[in-house]
Design an enzyme around this catalytic site. Sequence first.
Site, short mmCIF file in Angstrom:
data_model
loop_
_atom_site.label_atom_id
_atom_site.label_comp_id
_atom_site.label_asym_id
_atom_site.label_seq_id
_atom_site.Cartn_x
_atom_site.Cartn_y
_atom_site.Cartn_z
N CYS A 2 0.98 -1.55 -0.35
CA CYS A 2 0.20 0.02 0.11
C CYS A 2 0.74 1.18 -0.31
O CYS A 2 1.93 1.11 0.68
CB CYS A 2 -0.94 0.02 1.36
N ARG A 27 5.06 0.24 -5.64
CA ARG A 27 4.65 -0.24 -4.71
C ARG A 27 3.98 -1.71 -5.40
O ARG A 27 4.28 -3.26 -4.19
CB ARG A 27 4.00 0.22 -4.02
N TRP A 74 -3.09 -3.45 -1.40
CA TRP A 74 -2.46 -4.11 -2.18
C TRP A 74 -3.51 -5.45 -1.53
O TRP A 74 -2.96 -4.93 0.57
CB TRP A 74 -0.40 -4.21 -1.94
N ASN A 98 -1.13 1.03 5.87
CA ASN A 98 -0.63 0.30 5.48
C ASN A 98 0.27 -0.51 6.37
O ASN A 98 0.40 -0.49 7.32
CB ASN A 98 0.66 1.18 4.12
N GLY A 99 -0.72 -2.04 6.04
CA GLY A 99 0.38 -2.77 7.02
C GLY A 99 -0.94 -3.45 7.67
O GLY A 99 -1.91 -4.01 6.61
N GLU A 481 17.41 -18.42 -8.18
CA GLU A 481 16.39 -16.89 -8.89
C GLU A 481 16.12 -16.77 -9.94
O GLU A 481 15.26 -16.13 -10.26
CB GLU A 481 17.86 -16.07 -8.93
N LYS A 485 12.57 -15.52 -10.90
CA LYS A 485 11.64 -14.67 -11.54
C LYS A 485 11.17 -14.84 -12.71
O LYS A 485 10.10 -14.22 -13.36
CB LYS A 485 13.04 -14.37 -12.67
N GLU A 488 7.45 -14.86 -11.25
CA GLU A 488 6.74 -14.48 -10.94
C GLU A 488 6.43 -13.21 -12.46
O GLU A 488 5.17 -12.65 -11.90
CB GLU A 488 7.65 -13.46 -9.51
N HIS A 504 17.72 -37.04 -6.30
CA HIS A 504 16.58 -37.75 -4.73
C HIS A 504 15.36 -36.61 -5.28
O HIS A 504 14.51 -37.44 -4.18
CB HIS A 504 17.95 -36.91 -3.72
N LYS A 603 6.57 -4.61 -4.59
CA LYS A 603 7.05 -4.14 -4.96
C LYS A 603 7.46 -4.28 -3.39
O LYS A 603 9.32 -4.48 -3.22
CB LYS A 603 7.71 -2.70 -5.53
O1 M6R Z 1 12.99 -5.05 -1.07
P1 M6R Z 1 14.07 -6.80 -0.35
O2 M6R Z 1 14.68 -6.93 -1.60
O3 M6R Z 1 13.50 -6.65 1.29
O4 M6R Z 1 12.89 -7.62 -1.20
C1 M6R Z 1 12.58 -8.64 -0.55
C2 M6R Z 1 12.13 -9.50 -1.64
O5 M6R Z 1 10.41 -8.85 -1.48
C3 M6R Z 1 12.35 -9.08 -3.68
O6 M6R Z 1 13.19 -9.48 -3.51
C4 M6R Z 1 10.95 -9.92 -4.01
O7 M6R Z 1 10.84 -11.41 -4.26
C5 M6R Z 1 10.93 -9.65 -5.94
N1 M6R Z 1 9.56 -9.61 -6.63
C6 M6R Z 1 12.22 -10.22 -6.49
O8 M6R Z 1 11.55 -10.25 -7.65
#
Ligand code: M6R
Length: 608
Positions: A2, A27, A74, A98-99, A481, A485, A488, A504, A603
């Site tokens: 948010c 965000r 959000w 927010n929260g 990673e 990527k 997401e 395994h 974000k």
């Molecule tokens: O702002 P931060 O690096 O603490 O955020 C951590 C994760 O939320 C962030 O890396 C998230 O996994 C991304 N969407 C990955 O692309």
Amino acid sequence: MCGIVGIAGTRDVAPVILEALKRLEYRGYDSAGIATLEAGKIDRRRAPGKLNKLGAVLQDRPLHGHTGIGHTRWATHGKPNETNAHPHATAQVAIVHNGIIENFRELRDELAAKGHVFESETDSEVAAHLVTDYMAQGLAPDAAAKKAVARLTGAYSIAMIFTGHDGLLVGARKGAPLAVGYGDTEAYLGSDAFALAPFTNRVSYLEDGDVVVIRGPEAAIFDAAGRPANREIKVTAAAVALVDKAGHSHFMAKEIHEQPEVVGHTLAHYLDPAGPTVRHLGVGLRETLAKASRLTICACGTSYYAGQVGKYWFEKLGRLAVEIDVASELRYRNPVYPKDGAALFISQSGETADTLAALREAREQGQTIIAIVNVPESSIAREADIVLPTYAGPEIGVASTKAFTCQLAALASFAIAAGVARGELSDIDEQRLCTSLLEAPRHIAAMLRGEGQARALGEEIAKARDVLYMGRGASFPLAMEGALKLKEISYIHAEGYAAGEMKHGPIALIDEAVPIIVIAPHDVHFEKTISNMQEVMARGGKVLLISDSDGIAKAGDVWASLEVPKTNAFVTPILYAIPVQLLAYYAAIAKGTDVDQPRNLAKSVTVE
Ligand code: M6R
């Protein structure tokens, strides 16, 4: 997550709030709304979906008034529809939040028993009713707001306006960021300095438990005990210009292409090219590293995978024992922290709720707190003992790309410093590693010039339902990673495995329809990884090999390959991140997803 904007102003604020909310779009959000005081009365407009929907509603039914609050939501409690969108209002007060208010059920039951009627499914609405209840008991709006927020548990930043009180804006913060902006004739509240940049560069950040009472341009801050508090007014460097895509179709593409430059900037901060050596990294850091019995690394998501790569580097170069966990686990599992330990928190935003909470826990356990952050004014940066900045610049795409490679650049420099401080690396070793590291931006640029092949392969990957990634050593976190990527932004199911673990269990998934992306730099792990790759191919697996020219030549026939420049094995995670990002990006483009703001994601994750 948010976003909040509030203005106690001298002009019609709704259009200005709408513009400021656009600066918080990065965000991630799924509905939005604005409330103003028009002739002393609260009026509001809300809409599910993106801000253009709210813009259309406002065009139809404009809001007037000089005091207002706005919000991008959000969803946590309740669907992203108009009823659940903020601001939430009673006849007396409108709030944006927010929260997560963890005790909202108890409070709602208590208030419902007194006759309060709730219209939304949100936790946030309870705050509006609680303030209203205290006002009904005779408290002034600011006193009612203070009393109400003191009863909220969980995490919040809140902004409120009150019927009949033009120019009054109250904000509160606990666990989620809120900044106060100071103008000449107006004052502001915002989730970050970036939202406030068009209005002012003079900003102070509320601390946990703070309440700010803004009247006209004046702002008075009170701490958790209700005492007047001085919070330093900082002149922020947040850019006024809305960051644009610079000719790219998406922020993610732009950010991928910025990597030669921003990794270069980050390395320039840490390395002295004249040696080359690692520069002085921060007061007390070398001493901390020299005596640390263990380093605890903690982060979330992509930042966590950067930390995983860091673990390999710290253990190898510094013989420094590393414990690493995701923040949401570390903070609740009562970890055993050593005496003389150091804890490293990695975060792009510097506001991730779990990472911040884990940092506080580690501080309580006597650890020296080190933070690698991309936002220098963030909560994590402000609460760390030693800050190691990354110079990625604002990262707008929800999928982290340039922040990741900059985190790796900072971690690599930090790991070399650890090796030197702990007597594990000689001057020659330091020079050799720094020389290789300094070549990374040039190699990244070369890979980006040849991205056509990754585009074609990304389009192929887009046809798959499941994709597996595998790697050994520091390439294992890269495999995870890569999978993160891909899932997401393209919504394709993907998993990253340690290459040696395939047999395994995961190898049971292999058939002709499952592409396997093998991340195999030509290093000490190469032969073993290739054996694992052969095991997969023997079962019909369709392998896309990412390696350098020697590795590709040695590996033999594979479905496809992507070539990465040859470099010192130490630097490979930084370079191999690029094809992994490009594959995900082009798979998402082929699938037509919302690359910069993928569904369900935010974000800056400021809730647990
Ligand atoms: O702002 P931060 O690096 O603490 O955020 C951590 C994760 O939320 C962030 O890396 C998230 O996994 C991304 N969407 C990955 O692309």
